[in-house]
Design an enzyme around this catalytic site. Structure first.
Site, PDB file in Angstrom:
ATOM      1  N   ILE A 104       0.618  -1.136  -0.056  1.00  0.00           N
ATOM      2  CA  ILE A 104       0.049  -0.122   0.002  1.00  0.00           C
ATOM      3  C   ILE A 104       0.772   1.216   0.001  1.00  0.00           C
ATOM      4  O   ILE A 104       2.044   1.230   0.467  1.00  0.00           O
ATOM      5  CB  ILE A 104      -1.004  -0.166   1.140  1.00  0.00           C
ATOM      6  CG1 ILE A 104      -1.858   1.206   1.228  1.00  0.00           C
ATOM      7  CG2 ILE A 104      -0.143  -0.172   2.493  1.00  0.00           C
ATOM      8  CD1 ILE A 104      -3.084   1.151   2.202  1.00  0.00           C
ATOM      9  N   CYS A 105       0.449   2.250  -0.621  1.00  0.00           N
ATOM     10  CA  CYS A 105       0.927   3.723  -0.579  1.00  0.00           C
ATOM     11  C   CYS A 105       2.309   3.659  -1.581  1.00  0.00           C
ATOM     12  O   CYS A 105       2.315   3.338  -2.661  1.00  0.00           O
ATOM     13  CB  CYS A 105       0.959   4.113   0.924  1.00  0.00           C
ATOM     14  SG  CYS A 105       1.424   5.827   0.842  1.00  0.00           S
ATOM     15  N   ALA A 106       3.502   3.822  -0.762  1.00  0.00           N
ATOM     16  CA  ALA A 106       4.609   3.803  -1.500  1.00  0.00           C
ATOM     17  C   ALA A 106       5.563   2.340  -1.541  1.00  0.00           C
ATOM     18  O   ALA A 106       6.192   2.366  -2.257  1.00  0.00           O
ATOM     19  CB  ALA A 106       5.589   4.931  -0.602  1.00  0.00           C
TER      20      ALA A 106
END
Length: 183
Positions: A104-106
């Protein structure tokens, strides 16, 4: 009982890591927080101290023993995970074994380095992937392509967790947890 590894280091995003663990544990899944720093004590991106369940060098991460691996985002956590050879090899092993491989995300930058998202539908925090043209970047909040699940950021953490539970065959339990949380 399903078993999941979550690999984390200093600078992890709290909601993405702990929110996901919370929902998955409510679904009856064993989630082991595994520190890649060599220390049990880890500090989040907003300096919340968390004690990991295990350290990477002391736990068997063979994919045959686990159902999934999860990488939360946050900085410098995502960079720390990407730059850790054992993390990258673990991701490759889970992916090749057909186990759920989630970020998730980066954190999808680890998948990029591992070479597992070429021509796959993925999402991430905008601008994190070095070469979005190597994958099919959808910019959705949550994306699943085969055994890869990705999400774009903190606001998607709950949906990310529910998608993981569903992908592990726990749709009914996930829906009950969702309703119980008034989500």
């Amino acid at each position: 009982m399903k078993k999941i590894l979550m690999l984390i280091s200093d600078g992890f995003e709290e909601i993405e890591a702990l929110g996901t663990v919370d929902i998955l544990r409510r679904c009856g899944i064993e989630v082991s927080l595994v520190s890649v720093t060599g220390s049990f004590e880890i500090h989040s991106s907003r300096n919340i101290k968390v004690i990991a369940d295990n350290k990477l060098e002391e736990i068997n991460v063979d994919s045959s023993l686990w159902d999934a691996v999860i990488l939360p985002g946050g900085q410098p956590n995502a960079d720390n995970l990407r730059d850790n050879d054992k993390v990258v090899e673990t991701v490759k092993d889970f992916y090749k074994a057909g186990k759920l491989t989630c970020a998730i995300c980066a954190a999808p930058i680890v998948f990029e380095k591992a070479g597992i998202i070429r021509d796959k539908k993925v999402t991430s925090y905008p601008g994190c992937l070095v070469n979005e043209s190597d994958c099919i970047f959808t910019a959705k909040s949550v994306e699943q392509d085969g055994n890869i699940i990705t999400a774009n950021g903190p606001a998607s953490a709950c949906d990310f967790a529910f998608e993981i539970a569903k992908a592990l065959g726990l749709s009914h339990k996930a829906e009950n947890v969702r309703k119980g949380m008034l989500f």
